[in-house]
Design a protein around this motif. Sequence first.
Motif, PDB file in Angstrom:
ATOM      1  N   ALA A 115       7.462  19.890 -28.221  1.00 59.51           N
ATOM      2  CA  ALA A 115       6.322  20.806 -28.174  1.00 59.51           C
ATOM      3  C   ALA A 115       6.521  21.913 -27.143  1.00 59.51           C
ATOM      4  CB  ALA A 115       5.044  20.024 -27.863  1.00 59.51           C
ATOM      5  N   CYS A 153       6.366  25.655 -28.150  1.00 61.46           N
ATOM      6  CA  CYS A 153       5.287  26.462 -27.597  1.00 61.46           C
ATOM      7  C   CYS A 153       5.839  27.736 -26.967  1.00 61.46           C
ATOM      8  CB  CYS A 153       4.513  25.654 -26.552  1.00 61.46           C
ATOM      9  SG  CYS A 153       3.077  26.512 -25.891  1.00 61.46           S
ATOM     10  N   GLN A 162       2.286  26.563 -32.912  1.00 62.59           N
ATOM     11  CA  GLN A 162       0.938  26.031 -32.724  1.00 62.59           C
ATOM     12  C   GLN A 162       0.946  24.709 -31.953  1.00 62.59           C
ATOM     13  OE1 GLN A 162      -0.872  25.760 -36.568  1.00 62.59           O
ATOM     14  NE2 GLN A 162      -1.156  27.966 -36.763  1.00 62.59           N
ATOM     15  N   LEU A 163       2.129  24.158 -31.703  1.00 64.82           N
ATOM     16  CA  LEU A 163       2.214  22.905 -30.957  1.00 64.82           C
ATOM     17  C   LEU A 163       1.883  23.071 -29.482  1.00 64.82           C
ATOM     18  CD1 LEU A 163       5.326  21.111 -32.496  1.00 64.82           C
ATOM     19  CD2 LEU A 163       2.926  20.490 -32.708  1.00 64.82           C
ATOM     20  N   CYS A 164       1.442  24.271 -29.091  1.00 70.55           N
ATOM     21  CA  CYS A 164       0.977  24.464 -27.712  1.00 70.55           C
ATOM     22  C   CYS A 164      -0.190  23.531 -27.397  1.00 70.55           C
ATOM     23  CB  CYS A 164       0.548  25.914 -27.496  1.00 70.55           C
ATOM     24  SG  CYS A 164       1.929  27.045 -27.231  1.00 70.55           S
ATOM     25  N   ALA A 165      -0.988  23.190 -28.391  1.00 69.49           N
ATOM     26  CA  ALA A 165      -2.117  22.286 -28.168  1.00 69.49           C
ATOM     27  C   ALA A 165      -1.630  20.928 -27.698  1.00 69.49           C
ATOM     28  CB  ALA A 165      -2.938  22.146 -29.443  1.00 69.49           C
ATOM     29  N   VAL A 166      -0.502  20.475 -28.240  1.00 71.91           N
ATOM     30  CA  VAL A 166       0.065  19.196 -27.829  1.00 71.91           C
ATOM     31  C   VAL A 166       0.527  19.275 -26.379  1.00 71.91           C
ATOM     32  CG1 VAL A 166       1.888  17.511 -28.268  1.00 71.91           C
ATOM     33  CG2 VAL A 166       0.756  18.651 -30.185  1.00 71.91           C
ATOM     34  N   ASN A 217      -0.446  21.455 -24.095  1.00 70.97           N
ATOM     35  CA  ASN A 217      -1.590  21.683 -23.196  1.00 70.97           C
ATOM     36  C   ASN A 217      -2.368  20.400 -22.944  1.00 70.97           C
ATOM     37  OD1 ASN A 217      -0.994  24.395 -22.908  1.00 70.97           O
ATOM     38  ND2 ASN A 217      -2.302  25.023 -24.612  1.00 70.97           N
ATOM     39  N   SER A 218      -2.421  19.520 -23.935  1.00 70.33           N
ATOM     40  CA  SER A 218      -3.117  18.245 -23.739  1.00 70.33           C
ATOM     41  C   SER A 218      -2.421  17.414 -22.670  1.00 70.33           C
ATOM     42  CB  SER A 218      -3.185  17.476 -25.054  1.00 70.33           C
ATOM     43  OG  SER A 218      -1.883  17.089 -25.485  1.00 70.33           O
ATOM     44  N   HIS A 219      -1.097  17.492 -22.624  1.00 69.91           N
ATOM     45  CA  HIS A 219      -0.351  16.774 -21.593  1.00 69.91           C
ATOM     46  C   HIS A 219      -0.601  17.397 -20.217  1.00 69.91           C
ATOM     47  CE1 HIS A 219       2.724  14.342 -19.763  1.00 69.91           C
ATOM     48  NE2 HIS A 219       3.462  15.396 -19.445  1.00 69.91           N
TER      49      HIS A 219
END
Length: 320
Positions: free
Chosen positions: A198, A202, A207-211, A213-215
């Motif tokens: 990710a 990113c 769009q895997l920035c959400a993954v 950012n969750s970390h």
Amino acid sequence: MTDSVIQSQIKVTGDCPRVQKWMRFLIWKITIATLLLMAVGSATRVMNAGLACPDWPLCYGQLVPSQQMNLQVFLEWFHRLDASLIGLSTLVLVGLSWWFRKELPKWLPWASVSALGLIVFQGVLGGLTVTQLLRFDIVTAHLGTALLFLGTLIVIAVCLIPYQGTTNAKKLSWGATIAVTLVYLQCLLGALVGSRWAVHQCFGGSQLCAVMNSHIIGVFPATVATLSVVFIAWRTSALHPWLRKLAWVTGGIVALQILLGVATFRLHLQVEPLTVAHHTCGAALFGTLVALTTLAIRDVRSSSLPCGANAQKLEVRSQN
């Protein structure tokens, strides 16, 4: 009762601590090997070596792929070798715990069987990571199970340590339980980020920035909970020295982990040893918190005089 008879009976009951000591030694050895295995597994993923051996459980149909050997093949092959040795060691642990079950705590054989079940399941997941071409959910579950296996070994080892608590660790036990849960979830998020690459995607606008950012967001609750444990240990009077030392070690590890995480992110994961250190430090933080939590819970219950208690009771009875 003569002194010689008393000493002989104390020696008989003292056999239990000797067996327990050797069992504890074996468990700690497996624990250290597991942590090193996780470091090798991290290096395998970072170096894109997860499919260096295209088949499983052999590597290119051989136990030792000498002709195909390079750095990537070696990492994957050594990772499997280390995992196999840990599995065999856990099998030995199960056998010994059942063989000496009369001289050990009643829960130990069943706990060792649970550890064996986890390592077997871990092996199955390891095979699926290859046959399913590094599917991200399987890779994440692979790390999650490895952490559970590591935690199980640490709980068993800590419970075998002779320990008399001060009954002052109630708040610490609750804080440590929350912290270890949040750190475990954060490790799973980190595994998800790694298995989906990710961070790299990113940086490329995916769009895997959400993954990712969750970390990053997950760092805050896990860090606050861990530092709260350090604060509680600092503020608790008459706390057992082991608990206080473990709390300080935990604080040091979480500080190092944050530094490694920031450096890894800023360098865009281009320095492989730094990334491996970040992953390994996370596992070490989880393991330390597991040890702290287990010891704090034992402190609260404060009724632990395993095995050796029989000898001490015998001495008291003989003196009366």
